[in-house]
Design a protein around this motif. Structure first.
Motif, PDB file in Angstrom:
ATOM      1  N   ASN A   7      -7.334  -2.376  -4.576  1.00 34.62           N
ATOM      2  CA  ASN A   7      -8.018  -1.090  -4.401  1.00 34.62           C
ATOM      3  C   ASN A   7      -7.553  -0.151  -5.505  1.00 34.62           C
ATOM      4  O   ASN A   7      -6.392  -0.196  -5.917  1.00 34.62           O
ATOM      5  CB  ASN A   7      -7.638  -0.514  -3.029  1.00 34.62           C
ATOM      6  CG  ASN A   7      -8.352   0.782  -2.742  1.00 34.62           C
ATOM      7  OD1 ASN A   7      -9.550   0.777  -2.490  1.00 34.62           O
ATOM      8  ND2 ASN A   7      -7.651   1.891  -2.785  1.00 34.62           N
ATOM      9  N   SER A   8      -8.485   0.711  -5.961  1.00 35.52           N
ATOM     10  CA  SER A   8      -8.051   1.718  -6.935  1.00 35.52           C
ATOM     11  C   SER A   8      -8.890   2.975  -6.804  1.00 35.52           C
ATOM     12  O   SER A   8      -9.899   2.990  -6.090  1.00 35.52           O
ATOM     13  CB  SER A   8      -8.116   1.162  -8.359  1.00 35.52           C
ATOM     14  OG  SER A   8      -9.431   1.211  -8.842  1.00 35.52           O
TER      15      SER A   8
ATOM     16  N   THR B 138      -4.094  -0.910  -7.488  1.00 35.92           N
ATOM     17  CA  THR B 138      -3.916  -0.926  -8.943  1.00 35.92           C
ATOM     18  C   THR B 138      -3.229   0.373  -9.337  1.00 35.92           C
ATOM     19  O   THR B 138      -3.750   1.461  -9.065  1.00 35.92           O
ATOM     20  CB  THR B 138      -5.280  -1.063  -9.648  1.00 35.92           C
ATOM     21  OG1 THR B 138      -5.822  -2.350  -9.327  1.00 35.92           O
ATOM     22  CG2 THR B 138      -5.146  -0.923 -11.157  1.00 35.92           C
ATOM     23  N   TYR B 139      -2.055   0.238  -9.883  1.00 35.84           N
ATOM     24  CA  TYR B 139      -1.316   1.391 -10.409  1.00 35.84           C
ATOM     25  C   TYR B 139      -1.131   1.171 -11.904  1.00 35.84           C
ATOM     26  O   TYR B 139      -0.615   0.122 -12.327  1.00 35.84           O
ATOM     27  CB  TYR B 139       0.072   1.497  -9.758  1.00 35.84           C
ATOM     28  CG  TYR B 139       0.112   1.920  -8.289  1.00 35.84           C
ATOM     29  CD1 TYR B 139      -0.981   2.480  -7.628  1.00 35.84           C
ATOM     30  CD2 TYR B 139       1.295   1.773  -7.560  1.00 35.84           C
ATOM     31  CE1 TYR B 139      -0.904   2.862  -6.294  1.00 35.84           C
ATOM     32  CE2 TYR B 139       1.378   2.164  -6.226  1.00 35.84           C
ATOM     33  CZ  TYR B 139       0.279   2.698  -5.600  1.00 35.84           C
ATOM     34  OH  TYR B 139       0.358   3.074  -4.276  1.00 35.84           O
ATOM     35  N   MET B 140      -1.494   2.165 -12.686  1.00 36.33           N
ATOM     36  CA  MET B 140      -1.365   2.074 -14.144  1.00 36.33           C
ATOM     37  C   MET B 140      -1.984   0.784 -14.692  1.00 36.33           C
ATOM     38  O   MET B 140      -1.409   0.100 -15.536  1.00 36.33           O
ATOM     39  CB  MET B 140       0.110   2.197 -14.578  1.00 36.33           C
ATOM     40  CG  MET B 140       0.780   3.474 -14.122  1.00 36.33           C
ATOM     41  SD  MET B 140      -0.184   4.972 -14.441  1.00 36.33           S
ATOM     42  CE  MET B 140      -0.143   5.065 -16.201  1.00 36.33           C
ATOM     43  N   GLY B 141      -3.160   0.472 -14.146  1.00 34.60           N
ATOM     44  CA  GLY B 141      -3.919  -0.664 -14.662  1.00 34.60           C
ATOM     45  C   GLY B 141      -3.353  -2.022 -14.332  1.00 34.60           C
ATOM     46  O   GLY B 141      -3.785  -3.033 -14.919  1.00 34.60           O
TER      47      GLY B 141
ATOM     48  N   SER C 266       0.855  -1.181   0.000  1.00 31.44           N
ATOM     49  CA  SER C 266       0.000   0.000   0.000  1.00 31.44           C
ATOM     50  C   SER C 266       0.889   1.228   0.000  1.00 31.44           C
ATOM     51  O   SER C 266       1.580   1.490   0.977  1.00 31.44           O
ATOM     52  CB  SER C 266      -0.910  -0.014   1.239  1.00 31.44           C
ATOM     53  OG  SER C 266      -1.730   1.130   1.242  1.00 31.44           O
TER      54      SER C 266
ATOM     55  N   SER D  38     -10.504   4.688  -9.325  1.00 26.08           N
ATOM     56  CA  SER D  38     -11.727   4.683 -10.138  1.00 26.08           C
ATOM     57  C   SER D  38     -12.584   3.480  -9.783  1.00 26.08           C
ATOM     58  O   SER D  38     -12.097   2.510  -9.215  1.00 26.08           O
ATOM     59  CB  SER D  38     -11.368   4.614 -11.623  1.00 26.08           C
ATOM     60  OG  SER D  38     -10.572   5.722 -11.970  1.00 26.08           O
TER      61      SER D  38
ATOM     62  N   TYR E 117      -0.015   4.469  -0.189  1.00 25.73           N
ATOM     63  CA  TYR E 117      -0.550   5.641   0.509  1.00 25.73           C
ATOM     64  C   TYR E 117      -1.572   5.301   1.587  1.00 25.73           C
ATOM     65  O   TYR E 117      -2.273   6.183   2.088  1.00 25.73           O
ATOM     66  CB  TYR E 117      -1.155   6.618  -0.518  1.00 25.73           C
ATOM     67  CG  TYR E 117      -0.153   7.002  -1.583  1.00 25.73           C
ATOM     68  CD1 TYR E 117       0.749   8.044  -1.382  1.00 25.73           C
ATOM     69  CD2 TYR E 117      -0.052   6.272  -2.775  1.00 25.73           C
ATOM     70  CE1 TYR E 117       1.698   8.367  -2.335  1.00 25.73           C
ATOM     71  CE2 TYR E 117       0.898   6.586  -3.745  1.00 25.73           C
ATOM     72  CZ  TYR E 117       1.766   7.636  -3.519  1.00 25.73           C
ATOM     73  OH  TYR E 117       2.712   7.946  -4.470  1.00 25.73           O
ATOM     74  N   GLY E 118      -1.663   4.024   1.935  1.00 24.09           N
ATOM     75  CA  GLY E 118      -2.475   3.617   3.092  1.00 24.09           C
ATOM     76  C   GLY E 118      -3.879   3.130   2.802  1.00 24.09           C
ATOM     77  O   GLY E 118      -4.507   2.514   3.665  1.00 24.09           O
ATOM     78  N   HIS E 119      -4.408   3.377   1.596  1.00 25.03           N
ATOM     79  CA  HIS E 119      -5.797   2.968   1.331  1.00 25.03           C
ATOM     80  C   HIS E 119      -5.928   1.438   1.276  1.00 25.03           C
ATOM     81  O   HIS E 119      -6.854   0.872   1.850  1.00 25.03           O
ATOM     82  CB  HIS E 119      -6.291   3.586   0.014  1.00 25.03           C
ATOM     83  CG  HIS E 119      -6.236   5.082  -0.003  1.00 25.03           C
ATOM     84  ND1 HIS E 119      -5.094   5.780  -0.358  1.00 25.03           N
ATOM     85  CD2 HIS E 119      -7.165   6.012   0.313  1.00 25.03           C
ATOM     86  CE1 HIS E 119      -5.330   7.080  -0.273  1.00 25.03           C
ATOM     87  NE2 HIS E 119      -6.584   7.255   0.139  1.00 25.03           N
TER      88      HIS E 119
ATOM     89  N   VAL F 200      -9.663   9.711  -4.807  1.00 24.58           N
ATOM     90  CA  VAL F 200      -8.260  10.133  -4.914  1.00 24.58           C
ATOM     91  C   VAL F 200      -7.973  11.421  -4.118  1.00 24.58           C
ATOM     92  O   VAL F 200      -6.815  11.748  -3.886  1.00 24.58           O
ATOM     93  CB  VAL F 200      -7.811  10.288  -6.391  1.00 24.58           C
ATOM     94  CG1 VAL F 200      -7.795   8.947  -7.097  1.00 24.58           C
ATOM     95  CG2 VAL F 200      -8.690  11.278  -7.147  1.00 24.58           C
TER      96      VAL F 200
ATOM     97  N   GLU G 123      -4.002  -0.599   2.649  1.00 24.27           N
ATOM     98  CA  GLU G 123      -3.699  -1.142   3.987  1.00 24.27           C
ATOM     99  C   GLU G 123      -4.983  -1.249   4.827  1.00 24.27           C
ATOM    100  O   GLU G 123      -5.148  -2.195   5.603  1.00 24.27           O
ATOM    101  CB  GLU G 123      -2.673  -0.263   4.700  1.00 24.27           C
ATOM    102  CG  GLU G 123      -2.268  -0.838   6.048  1.00 24.27           C
ATOM    103  CD  GLU G 123      -0.970  -0.243   6.547  1.00 24.27           C
ATOM    104  OE1 GLU G 123      -0.932   0.983   6.767  1.00 24.27           O
ATOM    105  OE2 GLU G 123      -0.005  -1.017   6.713  1.00 24.27           O
TER     106      GLU G 123
HETATM  107  C1  LIG Z   1       1.243   5.533  -9.893  1.00 21.92           C
HETATM  108  C2  LIG Z   1      -0.230   5.422  -9.701  1.00 21.92           C
HETATM  109  C3  LIG Z   1      -0.989   4.817 -10.666  1.00 21.92           C
HETATM  110  C4  LIG Z   1      -2.364   4.676 -10.496  1.00 21.92           C
HETATM  111  N1  LIG Z   1      -3.083   4.024 -11.446  1.00 21.92           N
HETATM  112  C5  LIG Z   1      -4.407   3.836 -11.257  1.00 21.92           C
HETATM  113  C6  LIG Z   1      -5.175   3.076 -12.189  1.00 21.92           C
HETATM  114  O1  LIG Z   1      -4.671   2.536 -13.170  1.00 21.92           O
HETATM  115  N2  LIG Z   1      -6.508   2.977 -11.969  1.00 21.92           N
HETATM  116  C7  LIG Z   1      -7.130   3.577 -10.916  1.00 21.92           C
HETATM  117  O2  LIG Z   1      -8.337   3.477 -10.791  1.00 21.92           O
HETATM  118  N3  LIG Z   1      -6.403   4.250  -9.984  1.00 21.92           N
HETATM  119  C8  LIG Z   1      -5.079   4.388 -10.135  1.00 21.92           C
HETATM  120  N4  LIG Z   1      -4.350   5.034  -9.174  1.00 21.92           N
HETATM  121  C9  LIG Z   1      -5.010   5.451  -7.933  1.00 21.92           C
HETATM  122  C10 LIG Z   1      -4.748   4.433  -6.821  1.00 21.92           C
HETATM  123  O3  LIG Z   1      -5.140   3.144  -7.217  1.00 21.92           O
HETATM  124  C11 LIG Z   1      -5.519   4.819  -5.569  1.00 21.92           C
HETATM  125  O4  LIG Z   1      -5.121   6.118  -5.160  1.00 21.92           O
HETATM  126  C12 LIG Z   1      -5.306   3.832  -4.436  1.00 21.92           C
HETATM  127  O5  LIG Z   1      -6.158   4.188  -3.386  1.00 21.92           O
HETATM  128  C13 LIG Z   1      -3.879   3.820  -3.940  1.00 21.92           C
HETATM  129  O6  LIG Z   1      -3.789   2.833  -2.941  1.00 21.92           O
HETATM  130  P1  LIG Z   1      -2.731   2.975  -1.778  1.00 21.92           P
HETATM  131  O7  LIG Z   1      -3.119   4.181  -0.946  1.00 21.92           O
HETATM  132  O8  LIG Z   1      -2.845   1.706  -1.006  1.00 21.92           O
HETATM  133  O9  LIG Z   1      -1.391   3.153  -2.419  1.00 21.92           O
HETATM  134  C14 LIG Z   1      -2.978   5.193  -9.335  1.00 21.92           C
HETATM  135  C15 LIG Z   1      -2.204   5.811  -8.360  1.00 21.92           C
HETATM  136  C16 LIG Z   1      -0.855   5.917  -8.520  1.00 21.92           C
HETATM  137  C17 LIG Z   1      -0.029   6.561  -7.432  1.00 21.92           C
END
Ligand SMILES: Cc1cc2nc3c(=O)[nH]c(=O)nc-3n(C[C@H](O)[C@H](O)[C@H](O)COP(=O)(O)O)c2cc1C
Length: 190
Positions: A96-97, A61-64, A10, A99, A12-14, A156, A16
């Motif tokens: 988690n993402s 999910t980062y960058m799909g 995680s 969108s 940024y904590g979401h 976000v 987690e």
């Molecule tokens: C580098 C990066 C890429 C991301 N890509 C996507 C994505 O492809 N689809 C989406 O819906 N959100 C995307 N996001 C948003 C994150 O999925 C969302 O903020 C998530 O809550 C982050 O979880 P975390 O706090 O556990 O890191 C992206 C965020 C980052 C930082």
């Protein structure tokens, strides 16, 4: 004793928040020991994971696709893959993402294929989809309507103390409980 690990990343904590909800679900079943590991630490604890009966994988999910730290863990586990050290363990996943979709099914598929490569047994979410009829709402369990694993969404512009919402956490808790129940049965009959 039956042992279940949660391996998660995680940034940024979401995610987690969701990992902790899965942990609550696992711990709601008696007689289960939980190993709660960040993906970075888990890379150094591959032997401890080999001692587990189930592993639940989760990441944003980062960058799909699966976040890079989770991918690093997956690649580090190739040492275990050589000897199929995790074969026949129960596996499950969550993501988690930002969108509603955000292409996060791709992340669950990545986690599932990863588990398959290890010869693990993938457990899906096992819940009917919520929020898919006129009486539904975002407060429904499984509001994203996932089958392959637990999906959640966080806004976000909000921190992990606000988002993902309670229904996503409850959905994740149910995944943890399901994996614990399945694993207990599997261990008893093995
Ligand atoms: C580098 C990066 C890429 C991301 N890509 C996507 C994505 O492809 N689809 C989406 O819906 N959100 C995307 N996001 C948003 C994150 O999925 C969302 O903020 C998530 O809550 C982050 O979880 P975390 O706090 O556990 O890191 C992206 C965020 C980052 C930082």
């Amino acid at each position: 004793m039956t042992t279940i690990a949660i391996v998660y990343h995680s940034g940024y904590g979401h995610t987690e928040v969701i990992a902790k909800a899965v942990a609550r679900g696992v711990e709601s079943i008696e007689g289960i020991r939980l190993l709660f590991l960040k993906a970075d630490e888990a890379q150094k604890q591959l032997d401890a994971l080999t001692g587990c009966d189930a592993i639940i994988f989760g990441c944003p999910t980062y960058m799909g696709s699966a976040a890079a730290s989770m991918k690093a863990f997956m690649e580090a586990s190739s040492k275990v893959w050589m000897n199929q050290g995790w074969k026949d363990k129960i596996a499950a996943g969550f993501t988690n993402s930002g969108s509603q979709s955000g292409d996060k099914l791709n992340t669950l598929i990545q986690l599932m294929i990863f588990a398959m490569q290890h010869g693990m047994i993938w457990a899906g979410l096992g819940l009917m989809p919520g929020n898919n009829n006129s009486k539904g709402s975002v407060h429904d369990i499984n509001r994203i309507g996932s089958f392959a694993g637990a999906m959640s969404q966080s806004n976000v512009d909000e921190g992990p103390e606000k988002s993902p919402i309670e229904s996503d956490q409850q959905t994740a808790e149910l995944l943890g409980r399901r994996v614990a129940e399945i694993t207990r049965r599997w261990v008893k009959n093995s």
